[in-house]
Scaffold this active site. Structure first.
Site, PDB file in Angstrom:
ATOM      1  N   PRO A   9      -0.227   4.750  -1.038  1.00  0.00           N
ATOM      2  CA  PRO A   9      -0.624   4.757   0.367  1.00  0.00           C
ATOM      3  C   PRO A   9      -1.562   3.632   0.776  1.00  0.00           C
ATOM      4  CG  PRO A   9      -1.735   6.511  -0.829  1.00  0.00           C
ATOM      5  CD  PRO A   9      -0.689   5.947  -1.757  1.00  0.00           C
ATOM      6  N   ASN A  10      -1.320   3.158   1.980  1.00  0.00           N
ATOM      7  CA  ASN A  10      -2.134   2.137   2.662  1.00  0.00           C
ATOM      8  C   ASN A  10      -1.932   0.722   2.134  1.00  0.00           C
ATOM      9  OD1 ASN A  10      -3.487   4.024   4.452  1.00  0.00           O
ATOM     10  ND2 ASN A  10      -4.592   4.746   2.645  1.00  0.00           N
ATOM     11  N   ARG A  17      -6.171  -4.921   5.825  1.00  0.00           N
ATOM     12  CA  ARG A  17      -6.995  -3.794   5.390  1.00  0.00           C
ATOM     13  C   ARG A  17      -8.177  -4.285   4.542  1.00  0.00           C
ATOM     14  NH1 ARG A  17      -5.348   0.143   0.348  1.00  0.00           N
ATOM     15  NH2 ARG A  17      -7.067   1.583   0.609  1.00  0.00           N
ATOM     16  N   TYR A  22      -9.739  -6.140  -0.617  1.00  0.00           N
ATOM     17  CA  TYR A  22      -8.353  -6.299  -1.091  1.00  0.00           C
ATOM     18  C   TYR A  22      -7.769  -7.694  -0.901  1.00  0.00           C
ATOM     19  CZ  TYR A  22      -8.711  -1.245  -1.369  1.00  0.00           C
ATOM     20  OH  TYR A  22      -9.120   0.020  -1.686  1.00  0.00           O
ATOM     21  N   ASN A  73       0.760   0.728  -8.556  1.00  0.00           N
ATOM     22  CA  ASN A  73      -0.568   0.862  -7.947  1.00  0.00           C
ATOM     23  C   ASN A  73      -0.541   2.184  -7.177  1.00  0.00           C
ATOM     24  OD1 ASN A  73      -2.930   0.836  -6.535  1.00  0.00           O
ATOM     25  ND2 ASN A  73      -2.840  -1.312  -5.961  1.00  0.00           N
ATOM     26  N   ALA A  76      -4.882   5.588  -3.571  1.00  0.00           N
ATOM     27  CA  ALA A  76      -5.774   6.760  -3.560  1.00  0.00           C
ATOM     28  C   ALA A  76      -5.247   7.898  -4.440  1.00  0.00           C
ATOM     29  CB  ALA A  76      -5.975   7.242  -2.124  1.00  0.00           C
ATOM     30  N   HIS A  79      -6.633   8.863  -7.999  1.00  0.00           N
ATOM     31  CA  HIS A  79      -7.869   9.600  -8.247  1.00  0.00           C
ATOM     32  C   HIS A  79      -7.716  11.116  -8.237  1.00  0.00           C
ATOM     33  CE1 HIS A  79      -9.350   5.586  -7.888  1.00  0.00           C
ATOM     34  NE2 HIS A  79      -9.026   5.504  -6.613  1.00  0.00           N
ATOM     35  N   ASP A  86       2.030  13.472 -13.610  1.00  0.00           N
ATOM     36  CA  ASP A  86       3.099  14.168 -14.331  1.00  0.00           C
ATOM     37  C   ASP A  86       4.406  13.386 -14.269  1.00  0.00           C
ATOM     38  OD1 ASP A  86       1.341  16.148 -15.010  1.00  0.00           O
ATOM     39  OD2 ASP A  86       2.126  17.652 -13.614  1.00  0.00           O
ATOM     40  N   GLU A  97      -0.493   0.207 -14.908  1.00  0.00           N
ATOM     41  CA  GLU A  97      -1.211   0.635 -13.696  1.00  0.00           C
ATOM     42  C   GLU A  97      -2.034  -0.558 -13.199  1.00  0.00           C
ATOM     43  OE1 GLU A  97      -3.867   3.892 -14.472  1.00  0.00           O
ATOM     44  OE2 GLU A  97      -4.730   3.848 -12.448  1.00  0.00           O
ATOM     45  N   HIS A  99      -4.718  -2.026 -10.154  1.00  0.00           N
ATOM     46  CA  HIS A  99      -5.579  -1.878  -8.979  1.00  0.00           C
ATOM     47  C   HIS A  99      -6.063  -3.267  -8.585  1.00  0.00           C
ATOM     48  CE1 HIS A  99      -5.669   2.451  -9.339  1.00  0.00           C
ATOM     49  NE2 HIS A  99      -5.783   2.262 -10.644  1.00  0.00           N
ATOM     50  N   ILE A 100      -5.969  -3.554  -7.316  1.00  0.00           N
ATOM     51  CA  ILE A 100      -6.393  -4.870  -6.820  1.00  0.00           C
ATOM     52  C   ILE A 100      -7.906  -5.028  -6.972  1.00  0.00           C
ATOM     53  CG2 ILE A 100      -6.545  -6.299  -4.719  1.00  0.00           C
ATOM     54  CD1 ILE A 100      -3.906  -4.803  -3.833  1.00  0.00           C
ATOM     55  N   SER A 101      -8.624  -3.991  -6.600  1.00  0.00           N
ATOM     56  CA  SER A 101     -10.089  -4.020  -6.692  1.00  0.00           C
ATOM     57  C   SER A 101     -10.541  -3.467  -8.043  1.00  0.00           C
ATOM     58  CB  SER A 101     -10.694  -3.184  -5.553  1.00  0.00           C
ATOM     59  OG  SER A 101     -10.352  -1.813  -5.715  1.00  0.00           O
ATOM     60  N   ARG A 106     -16.867   0.397  -7.747  1.00  0.00           N
ATOM     61  CA  ARG A 106     -16.881   0.938  -6.382  1.00  0.00           C
ATOM     62  C   ARG A 106     -17.447   2.362  -6.377  1.00  0.00           C
ATOM     63  NH1 ARG A 106     -11.316  -0.088  -3.591  1.00  0.00           N
ATOM     64  NH2 ARG A 106     -12.586   0.460  -1.778  1.00  0.00           N
ATOM     65  N   ARG A 110     -13.868   6.763  -7.234  1.00  0.00           N
ATOM     66  CA  ARG A 110     -12.763   5.864  -7.625  1.00  0.00           C
ATOM     67  C   ARG A 110     -12.799   5.511  -9.112  1.00  0.00           C
ATOM     68  NH1 ARG A 110     -10.720   3.949  -2.638  1.00  0.00           N
ATOM     69  NH2 ARG A 110     -12.354   3.910  -1.062  1.00  0.00           N
TER      70      ARG A 110
HETATM   71  C1  DQA Z   1      -6.656   0.615  -5.097  1.00  0.00           C
HETATM   72  C2  DQA Z   1      -8.007   1.304  -5.334  1.00  0.00           C
HETATM   73  C3  DQA Z   1      -7.996   2.712  -4.808  1.00  0.00           C
HETATM   74  O1  DQA Z   1      -9.250   3.339  -5.040  1.00  0.00           O
HETATM   75  C4  DQA Z   1      -7.722   2.726  -3.327  1.00  0.00           C
HETATM   76  O2  DQA Z   1      -7.616   4.051  -2.854  1.00  0.00           O
HETATM   77  C5  DQA Z   1      -6.532   1.930  -2.947  1.00  0.00           C
HETATM   78  C6  DQA Z   1      -6.240   0.677  -3.645  1.00  0.00           C
HETATM   79  C7  DQA Z   1      -6.702  -0.883  -5.497  1.00  0.00           C
HETATM   80  O3  DQA Z   1      -5.630  -1.461  -5.555  1.00  0.00           O
HETATM   81  O4  DQA Z   1      -7.769  -1.443  -5.702  1.00  0.00           O
HETATM   82  O5  DQA Z   1      -5.836   2.253  -1.990  1.00  0.00           O
HETATM   83  O6  DQA Z   1      -5.685   1.248  -5.913  1.00  0.00           O
END
Ligand code: DQA
Length: 146
Positions: A9-10, A17, A22, A73, A76, A79, A86, A97, A99-101, A106, A110
């Protein structure tokens, strides 16, 4: 070789964003970057993003049935989604896996990803380069596996 790059998501809003967190690369640019990197590495890369959890679960089931490698990725969902974890646990191919950040630098909520324990490896905090590095790893790994 098919590799799925799946985004939660997002992430479709990358580029606008929270650019301080990001970066300025748009989602469209991320897709192009992953497909181009895949082409250079001899991988057939399919990139998808969804804001609907059931859709991501369906894509993970598809990858599990195919025995395909996945770069994920989970955003959210990382978490708290036991359903995503599963589904990841059913994968037969490697799972990276991304994560950009740097989630560890953080907010505390997270710091933990429920997916990490079932992933082959985790890349975080390297910006969108993390996707490229994940594909590079998978290309090497898939070339040496039977
Ligand atoms: C994320 C980190 C997550 O905590 C966050 O909810 C995201 C992006 C990242 O790519 O850094 O949506 O997965």
């Amino acid at each position: 070789m098919r590799v799925y790059v799946l985004n939660g998501p997002n992430l479709g809003r990358l580029g606008t964003r929270q650019v301080d967190v990001y970066g300025v690369t748009s989602y469209a640019d991320l897709v192009t970057m992953c497909v181009d990197t895949g082409r250079e590495l001899g991988l057939d890369v399919v990139v998808r993003q969804t804001d609907a959890e059931h859709e991501l679960l369906g894509w993970l089931h598809e990858a599990a049935d195919e025995g395909a490698a996945v770069v994920l990725n989970p955003a959210a969902w990382s978490h708290y989604s036991i359903a995503v974890r599963d589904a990841c646990a059913m994968l037969r191919g490697p799972l990276v896996e991304v994560h950009i950040s740097n989630i560890h630098a953080r907010e505390e909520f997270r710091h933990h990803s429920v997916v990490s324990a079932v992933a082959t490896g985790v890349i975080c905090g390297l910006g969108v380069d993390g996707y490229r590095l994940a594909l590079l790893h998978l290309a090497g790994r898939l070339a040496t596996s039977d």
